[in-house]
Design a protein around this motif. Structure first.
Motif, PDB file in Angstrom:
ATOM      1  N   ALA A 113       5.698   1.316   5.722  1.00 32.04           N
ATOM      2  CA  ALA A 113       5.511   2.310   4.808  1.00 32.04           C
ATOM      3  C   ALA A 113       5.203   1.646   3.653  1.00 32.04           C
ATOM      4  O   ALA A 113       4.100   2.014   3.059  1.00 32.04           O
ATOM      5  CB  ALA A 113       6.429   3.382   4.844  1.00 32.04           C
ATOM      6  N   ALA A 114       5.820   0.583   3.005  1.00 35.04           N
ATOM      7  CA  ALA A 114       5.703  -0.161   1.969  1.00 35.04           C
ATOM      8  C   ALA A 114       4.319  -0.892   1.946  1.00 35.04           C
ATOM      9  O   ALA A 114       3.425  -1.004   1.480  1.00 35.04           O
ATOM     10  CB  ALA A 114       6.772  -0.805   1.549  1.00 35.04           C
ATOM     11  N   LEU A 115       4.295  -1.433   3.093  1.00 35.96           N
ATOM     12  CA  LEU A 115       2.961  -2.140   3.587  1.00 35.96           C
ATOM     13  C   LEU A 115       1.630  -1.433   3.601  1.00 35.96           C
ATOM     14  O   LEU A 115       0.639  -1.773   2.967  1.00 35.96           O
ATOM     15  CB  LEU A 115       2.978  -3.000   4.884  1.00 35.96           C
ATOM     16  CG  LEU A 115       1.895  -3.866   5.577  1.00 35.96           C
ATOM     17  CD1 LEU A 115       1.529  -5.029   4.643  1.00 35.96           C
ATOM     18  CD2 LEU A 115       1.988  -4.221   6.868  1.00 35.96           C
ATOM     19  N   ALA A 116       1.687  -0.258   4.261  1.00 37.36           N
ATOM     20  CA  ALA A 116       0.605   0.714   4.222  1.00 37.36           C
ATOM     21  C   ALA A 116       0.330   1.163   2.786  1.00 37.36           C
ATOM     22  O   ALA A 116      -0.979   1.315   2.348  1.00 37.36           O
ATOM     23  CB  ALA A 116       1.113   1.939   5.044  1.00 37.36           C
ATOM     24  N   GLU A 117       1.177   1.290   1.952  1.00 38.66           N
ATOM     25  CA  GLU A 117       0.933   1.978   0.561  1.00 38.66           C
ATOM     26  C   GLU A 117       0.335   0.702  -0.326  1.00 38.66           C
ATOM     27  O   GLU A 117      -0.493   0.881  -1.293  1.00 38.66           O
ATOM     28  CB  GLU A 117       2.265   2.395  -0.141  1.00 38.66           C
ATOM     29  CG  GLU A 117       2.707   3.726   0.319  1.00 38.66           C
ATOM     30  CD  GLU A 117       1.689   4.822  -0.064  1.00 38.66           C
ATOM     31  OE1 GLU A 117       0.839   4.825  -1.004  1.00 38.66           O
ATOM     32  OE2 GLU A 117       1.957   5.949   0.725  1.00 38.66           O
ATOM     33  N   HIS A 118       0.867  -0.464   0.038  1.00 38.74           N
ATOM     34  CA  HIS A 118       0.206  -1.721  -0.687  1.00 38.74           C
ATOM     35  C   HIS A 118      -1.014  -1.890  -0.230  1.00 38.74           C
ATOM     36  O   HIS A 118      -2.055  -2.425  -1.250  1.00 38.74           O
ATOM     37  CB  HIS A 118       1.268  -2.768  -0.217  1.00 38.74           C
ATOM     38  CG  HIS A 118       0.538  -4.229  -0.437  1.00 38.74           C
ATOM     39  ND1 HIS A 118       0.510  -4.882  -1.862  1.00 38.74           N
ATOM     40  CD2 HIS A 118       0.447  -5.259   0.184  1.00 38.74           C
ATOM     41  CE1 HIS A 118      -0.315  -5.969  -1.730  1.00 38.74           C
ATOM     42  NE2 HIS A 118      -0.296  -6.340  -0.547  1.00 38.74           N
ATOM     43  N   LEU A 119      -1.308  -2.051   1.130  1.00 38.78           N
ATOM     44  CA  LEU A 119      -2.781  -2.167   1.436  1.00 38.78           C
ATOM     45  C   LEU A 119      -3.723  -0.751   1.108  1.00 38.78           C
ATOM     46  O   LEU A 119      -5.039  -1.181   0.882  1.00 38.78           O
ATOM     47  CB  LEU A 119      -2.772  -2.401   3.112  1.00 38.78           C
ATOM     48  CG  LEU A 119      -2.075  -3.451   3.445  1.00 38.78           C
ATOM     49  CD1 LEU A 119      -2.020  -3.462   5.168  1.00 38.78           C
ATOM     50  CD2 LEU A 119      -2.821  -4.763   3.035  1.00 38.78           C
ATOM     51  N   GLY A 140      14.180   1.358   2.361  1.00 32.89           N
ATOM     52  CA  GLY A 140      13.725   0.781   1.193  1.00 32.89           C
ATOM     53  C   GLY A 140      12.773  -0.368   1.923  1.00 32.89           C
ATOM     54  O   GLY A 140      12.831  -0.842   2.947  1.00 32.89           O
ATOM     55  N   GLY A 141      11.660  -0.307   1.060  1.00 34.05           N
ATOM     56  CA  GLY A 141      10.924  -1.500   1.539  1.00 34.05           C
ATOM     57  C   GLY A 141      10.101  -2.304  -0.148  1.00 34.05           C
ATOM     58  O   GLY A 141      10.324  -1.632  -0.915  1.00 34.05           O
ATOM     59  N   LEU A 142       9.999  -3.682   0.135  1.00 31.90           N
ATOM     60  CA  LEU A 142       9.878  -4.302  -0.856  1.00 31.90           C
ATOM     61  C   LEU A 142       8.412  -5.361  -0.460  1.00 31.90           C
ATOM     62  O   LEU A 142       8.286  -5.795   0.750  1.00 31.90           O
ATOM     63  CB  LEU A 142      10.785  -5.696  -1.191  1.00 31.90           C
ATOM     64  CG  LEU A 142      12.119  -4.912  -1.562  1.00 31.90           C
ATOM     65  CD1 LEU A 142      13.227  -6.191  -1.603  1.00 31.90           C
ATOM     66  CD2 LEU A 142      12.105  -4.319  -3.175  1.00 31.90           C
ATOM     67  N   ILE A 143       7.630  -5.210  -1.420  1.00 24.54           N
ATOM     68  CA  ILE A 143       6.307  -6.032  -1.446  1.00 24.54           C
ATOM     69  C   ILE A 143       6.622  -7.152  -2.482  1.00 24.54           C
ATOM     70  O   ILE A 143       6.608  -6.767  -3.739  1.00 24.54           O
ATOM     71  CB  ILE A 143       5.019  -5.249  -1.712  1.00 24.54           C
ATOM     72  CG1 ILE A 143       4.890  -4.444  -0.592  1.00 24.54           C
ATOM     73  CG2 ILE A 143       3.972  -6.133  -1.605  1.00 24.54           C
ATOM     74  CD1 ILE A 143       4.654  -4.899   0.885  1.00 24.54           C
ATOM     75  N   LEU A 144       6.819  -8.470  -2.264  1.00 31.20           N
ATOM     76  CA  LEU A 144       7.153  -9.305  -3.389  1.00 31.20           C
ATOM     77  C   LEU A 144       5.966 -10.587  -3.161  1.00 31.20           C
ATOM     78  O   LEU A 144       5.860 -11.011  -1.913  1.00 31.20           O
ATOM     79  CB  LEU A 144       8.355  -9.903  -3.044  1.00 31.20           C
ATOM     80  CG  LEU A 144       9.564  -9.001  -3.308  1.00 31.20           C
ATOM     81  CD1 LEU A 144      11.076  -9.636  -3.148  1.00 31.20           C
ATOM     82  CD2 LEU A 144       9.452  -8.195  -4.623  1.00 31.20           C
ATOM     83  N   GLY A 145       5.304 -11.057  -4.001  1.00 32.63           N
ATOM     84  CA  GLY A 145       4.228 -11.891  -3.835  1.00 32.63           C
ATOM     85  C   GLY A 145       2.962 -11.549  -2.711  1.00 32.63           C
ATOM     86  O   GLY A 145       2.558 -12.302  -2.254  1.00 32.63           O
TER      87      GLY A 145
END
Length: 320
Positions: A113-119, A140-145
């Motif tokens: 889900a975090a990847l989708a919101e990031h993209l 919880g999801g983390l996008i770091l760097g």
């Protein structure tokens, strides 16, 4: 990212959403099935049956990605343990490959889900972002760097199991913790606090609903009552949102993200939840992290499905 058609599966604690996404991440076919009450074997059969139906409808599918609310060994493709599903050391990737013939990839549901919101959504363009998915539990999801952070084996970023109360109530499901933000600020907590508030305030809208006995006081009922102006229900959101904000302050201090995204079913409450969470974050986090934006997810309940398909295309390309 590969432009192949891919299946994205979001396997939740109560339902499974499966979609086929084209190279532009547009959904071209989908199904929604109930998953609550299923055992491990039944979940696998449900998953394989729906993937097989999707293959029949869209014969150009090249991969399947799965988001599962469990700790994941990403390299081995194992769903190690889940709080709200009967899963333990399930070799889900290999089972799906064997049964469907498709390359398969698995990750935690909040990670995808975090990847989708990031993209494509509320964290688009952010190199560092925190996402919480709030429903029955809290993922919880983390996008770091600019990439998903998974930890040593893929089981990291279980942000819902950060303790915010030392001697708090036992966490739900299979979590051995006490005082976790999941048990204090999830949709389950909203329903529990709503029932307690209804009992204490019999003249409120919530109290009258409880007395009538026609509906169960759950998170959805509390949300509707608050949106209609019931002060008791609004007070429940203030309590639960403040608890959430305590956790967000810690996440802001640790990761210094550009944005914190809140998704999942509870985000239907919007500012009723986000406003007290922001207030608590601003009061508790260090500067400048206390000004971290806290925003609603943009992709709604489709985020996990979209992100799972995107993950599958990314990993398919990396393997190629």
């Amino acid at each position: 990212m590969s432009q192949a058609e891919a299946i994205g599966v979001d396997l939740g604690g109560t339902k499974m959403l499966l979609g086929v996404l084209d190279g532009d991440s547009k959904t071209v076919w989908e199904s929604r099935e109930r998953s609550a009450g299923e055992g491990e074997g039944e979940l696998v059969e449900l998953l394989v049956r729906e993937i097989s139906e999707a293959q029949t409808k869209r014969p150009g599918i090249e991969a399947v990605g799965m988001g599962i609310p469990a700790t994941i060994d990403h390299e081995k493709g194992l769903a190690v343990a889940a709080v709200n599903l009967p899963i333990e050391n399930l070799p889900i990737r290999d089972l799906v490959v064997e049964r469907t013939g498709l390359p398969a990839f698995v990750d935690n549901d909040a990670n995808v889900a975090a990847l989708a919101e990031h993209l494509f959504g509320a964290a688009r363009g952010a190199e560092n972002a925190v996402m919480l998915t709030i429903g029955t539990g809290i993922g919880g999801g983390l996008i770091l760097g600019g990439e998903i952070y998974r930890g040593s084996t893929g089981a990291g970023a279980e942000l819902g199991h950060v303790a915010i109360q030392l001697d708090g109530p036992a966490c739900q499901g299979n979590c051995p913790g006490h005082g976790c933000v999941e048990t204090l600020a999830s949709g389950s907590a909203l329903g529990r606090e709503g029932r307690a508030a209804a009992e204490s305030n019999p003249d409120s809208a919530l109290g009258k609903l409880l007395a009538e006995g026609r509906v169960e006081i759950d998170g959805k009922v509390v949300t509707v009552a608050a949106q209609e102006g019931d002060e008791t229900a609004i007070g429940v959101f203030d309590l639960v949102g403040s608890r959430l904000g305590v956790a967000l302050a810690s996440f802001a201090n640790i990761f210094e993200p550009e944005v914190i995204v809140i998704g999942g079913g509870v985000i239907a409450a919007g500012e009723l939840l986000l406003a007290p969470a922001r207030r608590e974050l601003e009061a508790r986090a260090l500067r400048p992290m206390n000004r971290t934006p806290v925003v609603a997810a943009e992709l709604g309940e489709d985020a996990g499905m979209i992100g799972a398909a995107a993950m599958a295309r990314i990993e398919l390309e990396q393997e190629g």
